[in-house]
Motif scaffolding. Structure first.
Motif, PDB file in Angstrom:
ATOM      1  N   TYR A   1      -4.676   5.777  -4.168  1.00  0.00           N
ATOM      2  CA  TYR A   1      -3.325   4.860  -4.269  1.00  0.00           C
ATOM      3  C   TYR A   1      -2.337   5.643  -4.860  1.00  0.00           C
ATOM      4  O   TYR A   1      -2.249   6.490  -5.742  1.00  0.00           O
ATOM      5  CB  TYR A   1      -3.528   3.844  -5.118  1.00  0.00           C
ATOM      6  CG  TYR A   1      -2.408   2.755  -5.206  1.00  0.00           C
ATOM      7  CD1 TYR A   1      -2.043   1.829  -4.310  1.00  0.00           C
ATOM      8  CD2 TYR A   1      -1.720   2.778  -6.431  1.00  0.00           C
ATOM      9  CE1 TYR A   1      -1.016   1.014  -4.444  1.00  0.00           C
ATOM     10  CE2 TYR A   1      -0.424   1.979  -6.553  1.00  0.00           C
ATOM     11  CZ  TYR A   1      -0.141   1.333  -5.474  1.00  0.00           C
ATOM     12  OH  TYR A   1       1.028   0.272  -5.511  1.00  0.00           O
TER      13      TYR A   1
ATOM     14  N   TYR B   1       2.041   5.090  -5.294  1.00  0.00           N
ATOM     15  CA  TYR B   1       3.094   4.532  -5.604  1.00  0.00           C
ATOM     16  C   TYR B   1       4.527   5.133  -5.373  1.00  0.00           C
ATOM     17  O   TYR B   1       4.378   6.152  -6.163  1.00  0.00           O
ATOM     18  CB  TYR B   1       3.334   3.583  -7.105  1.00  0.00           C
ATOM     19  CG  TYR B   1       4.408   2.991  -7.231  1.00  0.00           C
ATOM     20  CD1 TYR B   1       4.803   1.772  -6.715  1.00  0.00           C
ATOM     21  CD2 TYR B   1       5.501   3.600  -8.032  1.00  0.00           C
ATOM     22  CE1 TYR B   1       5.957   1.061  -7.008  1.00  0.00           C
ATOM     23  CE2 TYR B   1       6.828   2.617  -8.286  1.00  0.00           C
ATOM     24  CZ  TYR B   1       6.887   1.746  -7.797  1.00  0.00           C
ATOM     25  OH  TYR B   1       8.385   1.198  -8.067  1.00  0.00           O
TER      26      TYR B   1
ATOM     27  N   GLY C   1      -0.165   1.135   0.232  1.00  0.00           N
ATOM     28  CA  GLY C   1      -0.262   2.306  -0.720  1.00  0.00           C
ATOM     29  C   GLY C   1      -1.494   2.575  -0.856  1.00  0.00           C
ATOM     30  O   GLY C   1      -1.774   3.651  -1.676  1.00  0.00           O
TER      31      GLY C   1
END
Length: 347
Positions: A175, A177, A143
């Motif tokens: 990052y 998700y 990620g």
């Protein structure tokens, strides 16, 4: 008897010499089997194993020839110039671009490790200039993404009519998700200023995004804060499958000019991309800019259409044209038309 003994002795001597020569003989080693390139299907089509490793590699890119026309004939080359045009450019210009990218991936105990390199070169840009540069280069794992890559602000809606973010590349740490139905991301961007009257120096920007997808409907909300300018902007893009095509609606608001958005205080844009045939896609679009260059006396609207056609597999034509009208309160209104024709071979 003497002759018999002589013959037996000679035969024994010959056998001894032959045995010694056989012991000293050089025996050629068996050739090692050649390792041919193996297809890697773990990460999609086009990947193959780098011989001797468990890393999969994909090579891709394109060759593009494009001719732009109108008062902004560098349309399609990038640059993030102001919406206002002075009409001082030549009325047409052509350039050729090459793009080559390398995508390397392999599985690890932390997930897929990816490295990506994309290089581009332009021949015959505005003013006849040519250049070669790194377009993107980054590493991804679990990620996290680090390197030099496009900000989320670089994306837009279907077609070539809209302007929905500065065309910005940053050295960043990000990052993301991805939960399937919904997703979220955060990036810390190094901003290298040469504009906004702040001189040339390094500073930090923060960008965050959240989105969801459900039943053919996608919504993405993006925000960015520029620490150097101490200003920020927020953007939303809604996309929905509608009939034979895709409808998209986008809007931006900014507190003032910053690295993520510096065109206007606010804007709204819409497009509808529909497939007229299996190979032909037509995308009409429109956009309105309020307080252009953060001047409350100036606004601008734009309407245009983009046509894409797949000539054969791997070879595509794209053409676009839009009309722009600039309204100046208490001043002279102006207008201009721009567009480009593009032929691109993808591989």
């Amino acid at each position: 008897m003497n002759i018999k003994s002589l013959l037996i002795g000679s035969a024994a001597a010959l056998m001894a010499v032959s045995g010694a020569q056989a012991a000293d003989a050089i025996v050629a080693a068996e050739p090692e089997p050649m390792e041919y390139v193996r297809v890697c299907d773990a990460f999609g089509t086009g990947f193959f194993y780098i011989p001797g490793t468990e890393t999969c590699l994909k090579i891709g890119g394109f060759v593009r020839f494009q001719t732009g026309f109108g008062s902004d004939n560098d349309f399609g080359l990038g640059g993030g110039q102001s919406l206002l045009r002075d009409g001082g450019h030549s009325d047409w210009d052509s350039f050729t671009r090459i793009n080559v990218n390398l995508d390397a991936r392999n599985d690890t105990e932390l997930g897929t490790l990816r490295s990506y390199i994309n290089v581009e070169a332009n021949a015959g840009g505005v003013g006849g200039t040519s250049d070669f540069y790194i377009d993107e280069a980054f590493i991804e794992l679990a990620g996290f993404k680090v390197g030099y890559f496009y900000s989320w602000w670089d994306s837009g809606i279907n077609g070539e009519t809209d302007t929905l973010g500065n065309e910005t590349l940053f050295n960043s740490i990000a990052y993301t998700y991805d939960g399937g139905t919904w997703r979220a991301g955060l990036s810390v961007d190094e901003i290298e200023y040469t504009a906004l009257d702040l001189g040339h120096h390094h500073d930090v920007g923060i960008a965050g995004t959240v989105g969801f997808s459900l039943g053919g409907v996608n919504l993405d909300i993006l925000g960015g804060y520029d620490n150097a300018a101490e200003e920020g902007a927020i953007r939303a893009i809604l996309s929905a499958e509608a009939g034979p095509g895709t409808f998209q609606l986008a809007g931006i608001w900014a507190s003032d000019a910053n690295a993520y958005w510096d065109q206007s205080e606010w804007t709204v844009a819409a497009s509808y991309a529909f497939k007229a045939t299996e190979k032909l896609t037509i995308t009409p679009a429109a956009q309105y800019f309020g307080d252009v260059d953060f001047n409350s006396d100036i606004d601008q609207w734009r309407v245009g259409v983009t046509v894409g056609y797949e000539i054969v597999s791997g070879l595509n034509f794209l053409g676009t044209v839009d009309y722009n009208k600039i309204n100046v309160s208490g001043g002279d209104d102006t207008d201009f038309t721009r567009g480009f024709l593009r032929l691109q071979r993808n591989f």
